[in-house]
Motif scaffolding. Sequence first.
Motif, mmCIF file in Angstrom:
data_model
loop_
_atom_site.group_PDB
_atom_site.id
_atom_site.type_symbol
_atom_site.label_atom_id
_atom_site.label_comp_id
_atom_site.label_asym_id
_atom_site.label_seq_id
_atom_site.Cartn_x
_atom_site.Cartn_y
_atom_site.Cartn_z
ATOM 1 N N ASP A 163 -1.986 -9.203 -40.423
ATOM 2 C CA ASP A 163 -3.306 -9.596 -39.938
ATOM 3 C C ASP A 163 -3.487 -8.897 -38.595
ATOM 4 O OD1 ASP A 163 -5.662 -10.681 -39.021
ATOM 5 O OD2 ASP A 163 -5.200 -12.717 -39.654
ATOM 6 N N SER A 164 -4.207 -7.783 -38.619
ATOM 7 C CA SER A 164 -4.366 -6.990 -37.399
ATOM 8 C C SER A 164 -5.014 -7.803 -36.289
ATOM 9 C CB SER A 164 -5.203 -5.736 -37.690
ATOM 10 O OG SER A 164 -4.552 -4.910 -38.624
ATOM 11 N N HIS A 211 -0.672 1.982 -34.698
ATOM 12 C CA HIS A 211 -1.207 1.145 -33.619
ATOM 13 C C HIS A 211 -2.698 1.439 -33.435
ATOM 14 C CE1 HIS A 211 2.756 0.076 -31.422
ATOM 15 N NE2 HIS A 211 3.116 0.809 -32.477
ATOM 16 N N TRP A 212 -3.557 0.534 -33.882
ATOM 17 C CA TRP A 212 -4.977 0.627 -33.544
ATOM 18 C C TRP A 212 -5.132 0.249 -32.074
ATOM 19 C CZ3 TRP A 212 -9.443 2.006 -36.194
ATOM 20 C CH2 TRP A 212 -10.656 1.674 -35.581
ATOM 21 N N ALA A 213 -5.886 1.055 -31.327
ATOM 22 C CA ALA A 213 -6.063 0.859 -29.882
ATOM 23 C C ALA A 213 -4.741 0.978 -29.129
ATOM 24 C CB ALA A 213 -6.729 -0.475 -29.566
ATOM 25 N N ASN A 236 -7.113 5.253 -31.910
ATOM 26 C CA ASN A 236 -7.078 4.347 -33.047
ATOM 27 C C ASN A 236 -6.336 4.980 -34.214
ATOM 28 O OD1 ASN A 236 -8.563 2.418 -31.606
ATOM 29 N ND2 ASN A 236 -10.484 3.417 -32.161
ATOM 30 N N ILE A 237 -5.041 4.726 -34.268
ATOM 31 C CA ILE A 237 -4.185 5.209 -35.347
ATOM 32 C C ILE A 237 -4.192 4.150 -36.440
ATOM 33 C CG2 ILE A 237 -1.901 6.075 -35.931
ATOM 34 C CD1 ILE A 237 -3.486 7.746 -33.862
ATOM 35 N N THR A 238 -4.408 4.582 -37.680
ATOM 36 C CA THR A 238 -4.769 3.618 -38.713
ATOM 37 C C THR A 238 -3.729 3.404 -39.804
ATOM 38 O OG1 THR A 238 -5.952 5.363 -39.897
ATOM 39 C CG2 THR A 238 -7.241 3.969 -38.388
ATOM 40 N N LEU A 250 5.698 13.044 -42.908
ATOM 41 C CA LEU A 250 4.984 11.820 -42.564
ATOM 42 C C LEU A 250 3.587 12.168 -42.068
ATOM 43 C CD1 LEU A 250 5.026 8.730 -42.225
ATOM 44 C CD2 LEU A 250 5.891 9.085 -39.904
ATOM 45 N N PHE A 251 2.569 11.747 -42.827
ATOM 46 C CA PHE A 251 1.177 11.977 -42.461
ATOM 47 C C PHE A 251 0.573 10.698 -41.902
ATOM 48 C CE2 PHE A 251 2.089 15.365 -45.435
ATOM 49 C CZ PHE A 251 1.466 16.450 -44.847
ATOM 50 N N VAL A 252 -0.317 10.872 -40.923
ATOM 51 C CA VAL A 252 -0.864 9.743 -40.168
ATOM 52 C C VAL A 252 -2.375 9.906 -40.067
ATOM 53 C CG1 VAL A 252 -0.804 8.492 -37.986
ATOM 54 C CG2 VAL A 252 1.271 9.598 -38.829
ATOM 55 N N THR A 253 -3.115 8.856 -40.413
ATOM 56 C CA THR A 253 -4.577 8.873 -40.317
ATOM 57 C C THR A 253 -5.034 8.212 -39.018
ATOM 58 O OG1 THR A 253 -4.636 6.840 -41.645
ATOM 59 C CG2 THR A 253 -4.984 8.922 -42.804
ATOM 60 N N SER A 254 -6.268 8.518 -38.637
ATOM 61 C CA SER A 254 -6.829 7.939 -37.416
ATOM 62 C C SER A 254 -8.339 7.785 -37.583
ATOM 63 C CB SER A 254 -6.499 8.814 -36.207
ATOM 64 O OG SER A 254 -7.194 10.052 -36.256
#
Length: 285
Positions: A163-164, A211-213, A236-238, A250-254
């Motif tokens: 729960d973000s 980590h968002w924010a 904002n990493i999602t 390892l791919f990372v969305t934002s």
Amino acid sequence: MDHRIIERSGRDVLGEGPTWIPDEDSLFWVDIVGQRLWSLTLADHKIRSWPMPEKICWVVPRAGRRDLLAGFKSGIAALTLDPLSIDPIVAPEADRPENRLNDAKVDGAGRLWFGSKDDRDEDASGAFYRMDGRLVPERVDDGYGVTNGPTFSADGDWLYHTDSAARLIYRFRLEEGGRLGPREDHIRFEDEWGYPDGMTTDADGCLWVAHWAGGRISRFDPAGRRMTSVALPAANITSCAFAGPALDRLFVTSAALNDDASAHGGALFEVDAGVRGMAPVPFGG
């Protein structure tokens, strides 16, 4: 750890849901707010995208099929690309019209686990669901601000879910037949870390959490202790996912959403994690 930005023509308003599909040799991910599905073919670095008629929240492959299972704001559908067709299957939250789906993953037995959230970010109306090959969603938990990041322990004994809004990553004992044990607090994010968003598990059983924010991804050991963090040039990493034949990329969305200060909000990143991920499992239905 080093990182690089995947060059492409645009940025994601809300990039999410990276998913490695071995049969396509491609990483797929979505831009929820931008209503677009993206793919990156690893062999030739070809990038493609498909506009969608509504918010698309995730896609997963289906066992023995060429179409994808996709979560939209309105519900779950079978998604075929080239030519594009969308065939609705079920609307899990027809009784919660202000909600949309948010994040999903398939466990080792081929069951889909997915969450929802209030699309207005006003109420804690999000819920958590399980769905097997019968295509009948079952609500297994409720009362979330923002559901995120289902993933599983390397041995398959634990399911992790977030729960973000509460800054909490929970864990549940995953029992026979997909039953869940009691919900336990597993990792509580400190205020300066931002909010836990999407996550994945590596072959050593450690969690990689966006980590968002907070402008980073972090690796946590199975006991929930933070081992390392990788700072990225976006606030904002999602989410994140391992990809490639060896599952060593390892791919990372934002997200560009709510990020006016970062130079690369909404970019897709690749991080040299130095570990391998777990093989993805297609949905068994």
